[in-house]
Design a protein around this motif. Structure first.
Motif, PDB file in Angstrom:
ATOM      1  N   HIS A  91       0.718  -1.281   0.068  1.00 44.45           N
ATOM      2  CA  HIS A  91       0.102  -0.092   0.007  1.00 44.45           C
ATOM      3  C   HIS A  91       0.944   1.159   0.049  1.00 44.45           C
ATOM      4  N   GLY A  92       0.445   2.332  -0.601  1.00 39.51           N
ATOM      5  CA  GLY A  92       1.102   3.523  -0.868  1.00 39.51           C
ATOM      6  C   GLY A  92       2.473   3.649  -1.596  1.00 39.51           C
ATOM      7  N   THR A  93       2.836   2.737  -2.079  1.00 31.44           N
ATOM      8  CA  THR A  93       4.084   2.455  -3.037  1.00 31.44           C
ATOM      9  C   THR A  93       4.090   3.126  -4.537  1.00 31.44           C
ATOM     10  N   ARG A  94       4.921   4.048  -4.358  1.00 32.61           N
ATOM     11  CA  ARG A  94       5.319   4.292  -6.063  1.00 32.61           C
ATOM     12  C   ARG A  94       6.579   3.841  -6.374  1.00 32.61           C
ATOM     13  N   GLY A  95       6.716   2.911  -7.229  1.00 38.00           N
ATOM     14  CA  GLY A  95       7.844   1.945  -7.299  1.00 38.00           C
ATOM     15  C   GLY A  95       8.898   2.683  -8.062  1.00 38.00           C
ATOM     16  N   PRO A  96       9.748   1.826  -8.616  1.00 37.73           N
ATOM     17  CA  PRO A  96      10.966   2.561  -9.515  1.00 37.73           C
ATOM     18  C   PRO A  96      10.742   3.529 -10.705  1.00 37.73           C
ATOM     19  N   ASP A  97       9.687   2.903 -11.289  1.00 33.73           N
ATOM     20  CA  ASP A  97       8.999   3.756 -12.415  1.00 33.73           C
ATOM     21  C   ASP A  97       8.265   4.830 -12.044  1.00 33.73           C
ATOM     22  N   GLY A  98       8.089   5.145 -10.677  1.00 35.50           N
ATOM     23  CA  GLY A  98       7.353   6.541 -10.252  1.00 35.50           C
ATOM     24  C   GLY A  98       5.689   6.201 -10.267  1.00 35.50           C
ATOM     25  N   ARG A  99       5.388   4.981 -10.839  1.00 28.18           N
ATOM     26  CA  ARG A  99       3.964   4.913 -10.822  1.00 28.18           C
ATOM     27  C   ARG A  99       3.562   4.190  -9.581  1.00 28.18           C
ATOM     28  N   ARG A 100       2.235   4.714  -9.122  1.00 29.18           N
ATOM     29  CA  ARG A 100       1.519   3.727  -7.906  1.00 29.18           C
ATOM     30  C   ARG A 100       1.360   2.622  -7.980  1.00 29.18           C
TER      31      ARG A 100
END
Length: 615
Positions: A508-517
């Motif tokens: 939950h609440g993670t924007r990953g390495p590509d910047g997307r949620r």
């Protein structure tokens, strides 16, 4: 070991001195927005109206990176309307002196009801009124049909090193409304409130190094989002007219705070319960009662005080319904403990409501102890990792550059970015690692990274060595979902170390390495949308072990891929856990194994029934 926990099952930053600028110089970050006179037409002289420029700078972050940082330079910024801070945005002041947001005398709209100067919002609408106005009495839920309040999904928002000053004739003014959730924080701020209603209305998550002067209340709050606790550390209150803190159901944890020249330190609203814990705090010239306890017969009322020192405070606590008072033990006294609430005599016993009060007289008040959250090194000693060659582009493997930076520099400042690594970054015993936004400043291990695959034991992204005095603050650690040996941090540093404002990314609440949620669920809520990313397939996100200790403050560790969010094992080194949110794990939220000399304050757990039904 003492543990104070809030759990639900549903369907850092360091401290400085009052009024002293914490970030004395401009911190370079290519992804940040800087409020300048040229670009945003602000005067910063305390006279011209800077409302439009401040709002435009905040909007710029939301329109470009979505989440991130607004840097506000020294100056006096007069506003005449509510300024909205959109989710995931942090406003950080800098300069030899703190910037001040000023409400001039008798500013229209701030005389009655609730008029908010800075409002942390749940989303940015396409239109709507420019001022938040509460239409119900103070202390009850406000209404705004166009701009939603910050809520359980409002993460990472915050403000730091910015002061507030409210002029005469603004009896309805509130400096900040901060109903946000995890990693929402207000820190290093002075509130010079004058006639105002309150400094903070509806507090959320963390307050640290906050100093309230005047006002009807310093903090006026109720149940946070959605029923999580509010934790206040290293803060002071002086000169409030009615109470320093007025609360109901805030699940209030007060650690190392001071209350001076007020009628009441903590006032619990009539007919409401409170889960109150006060530790290592001071009361001076509190005319009393220092604590007003309501709903005293309810099983939901839990009052706990430990090691509070009082002078010129004749009545320590009064129970609203019965009128019973707990009087002080002389002109100066030490409250070793106060407990009130449902008490069990032993396993299987039927609980009864009891009050226990233990206070002893003192010859004199002891000296004030050191802040619980240690200070960061001066900003002038920080070495920016960008000129060292690090890009933070979410793609390039920068492991070698990280190792070189750690080997050559003691204090590293990490601007926003996603810094990909393929091996463990091992800190030296004196390494300090500083970011300012744990959602947007990440060390990332991409899915399928060879160094975290195959046979072998657990392998951390970040390692703090035995006995170190390390500080790690304001960053995120991402282990992906297809790295079976990976975990976020192995912490073996000593009792004076600090991990603060760190996010263990995933779920939950993670924007990953590509910047997307990232979406944590597939269509039937039984796992990740990518079937190769298995829940409960990695080791503990934060593993404190082999004699590790220190302070762990304002952490969020909700990765569904981890065995647990927090594991403490094989240590007798003193440690403190303060407002750590360990959530959404399949089996175990937090685990302790062979641990002594630790205290856990405001540990928060929560699981959705889909992943955490058996946790």
């Amino acid at each position: 070991m003492k543990v104070f926990i809030c759990g639900l099952l549903l369907g850092v930053i360091a401290s400085g001195s009052s009024g002293v600028s914490y970030y004395k110089m401009r911190l370079e970050d290519p992804k940040a927005v800087y409020v300048t006179k040229e670009q945003y037409r602000v005067a910063g002289d305390g006279s011209a109206d800077d409302s439009e420029g401040l709002q435009a700078a905040i909007n710029k972050v939301q329109e470009t990176t979505g989440e991130g940082i607004v840097f506000l330079p020294e100056g006096r910024y007069r506003i005449t309307r509510t300024i909205y801070v959109w989710p995931g945005i942090r406003v950080i002041g800098y300069g030899p002196n703190r910037p001040v947001i000023v409400l001039g005398d008798r500013t229209p709209g701030f005389q009655e009801g609730i008029g908010v100067m800075v409002f942390f919002a749940g989303f940015r609408p396409t239109g709507g009124p420019r001022m938040f106005r509460g239409i119900t009495p103070p202390g009850t839920a406000p209404h705004n049909p166009s701009i939603s309040d910050a809520n359980p999904g409002t993460f990472y928002s915050g403000m730091s090193n910015v002061d507030f000053e409210i002029g005469e004739g603004n009896a309805g003014a509130v400096a900040v409304r901060a109903h946000f959730a995890q990693h929402g924080i207000l820190a290093h701020m002075d509130f010079r409130l004058g006639p105002a209603l309150a400094g903070i209305h509806d507090a959320g998550n963390i307050g640290e190094d906050l100093h309230f002067h005047g006002g009807r209340y310093g903090i006026l709050t109720k149940k946070p989002s959605p029923a999580w606790q509010y934790t206040l550390v290293d803060s002071t209150f002086e000169g409030q007219r009615e109470a320093a803190i007025r609360t109901n159901e805030a699940q209030l944890t007060v650690l190392h705070c001071e209350f001076r020249n007020v009628p009441t330190a903590v006032l619990i609203d009539e007919k409401y319960s409170e889960w109150l814990w006060i530790k290592d705090s001071r009361l001076e010239r509190v005319s009393g009662p220092a604590i007003i306890i309501s709903n005293e017969g309810s099983r939901l009322t839990q009052i706990n005080v430990e090691d509070v020192y009082a002078s010129s405070t004749p009545v320590f606590a009064r129970f609203r319904e019965s009128g019973k008072a707990l009087t002080g033990a002389g002109a100066a006294y030490h409250v070793k403990s106060l407990t009130h609430g449902l008490t069990l005599a032993g396993m299987g016993a039927v609980g009864v409501t009891k009050t226990n009060f233990n206070a002893v007289p003192l010859q004199a008040m002891p000296a004030k102890g050191a802040n619980w959250i240690v200070e960061l090194p001066p900003a002038g000693s920080w070495v920016n990792v960008r000129p060292l060659g690090l890009k933070g582009d979410g793609k390039t493997d920068e492991t070698a550059l990280w190792k070189k930076a750690v080997a050559e520099h003691k204090v590293l400042y990490v601007p926003c970015g996603r810094y990909v690594v393929s091996g463990t970054i091992e800190l030296r015993p004196d390494t300090v690692l500083i970011g300012l936004h744990p959602g947007e400043t990440q060390l990332d291990v991409l899915d399928g990274t060879a160094g975290f695959q195959g046979p072998g034991g657990p392998k951390p992204v970040l390692l703090a060595p035995r006995g170190g005095r390390n500080i790690v603050t304001g960053i995120g650690l991402y282990t992906g979902g297809i790295n079976s040996r990976a975990f976020g941090a192995q912490w073996m540093a000593g009792k004076d170390s600090l991990m603060a404002d760190v996010r263990f990314l995933g779920g939950h609440g993670t924007r990953g390495p590509d910047g997307r949620r990232e979406n944590p669920y597939n269509s039937n809520l039984s796992g990740d949308p990518n079937p190769a990313r298995k829940w409960d397939s990695q080791f503990h996100s934060l593993w404190v072990t082999h004699g590790g200790g220190g302070t762990f403050f304002n952490l969020w560790t909700p990765s569904t891929f981890a065995q647990s969010g927090l594991c403490i094992s094989d240590t007798k080194t003193p440690g403190r856990v303060i407002m750590v949110s360990a959530e959404h794990h399949v089996r175990t939220e937090a685990k302790l194994d062979q641990v002594e000399n630790w205290e856990l304050y405001a540990l928060q757990t929560e699981g959705e029934r889909w992943e955490s039904e058996a946790a």
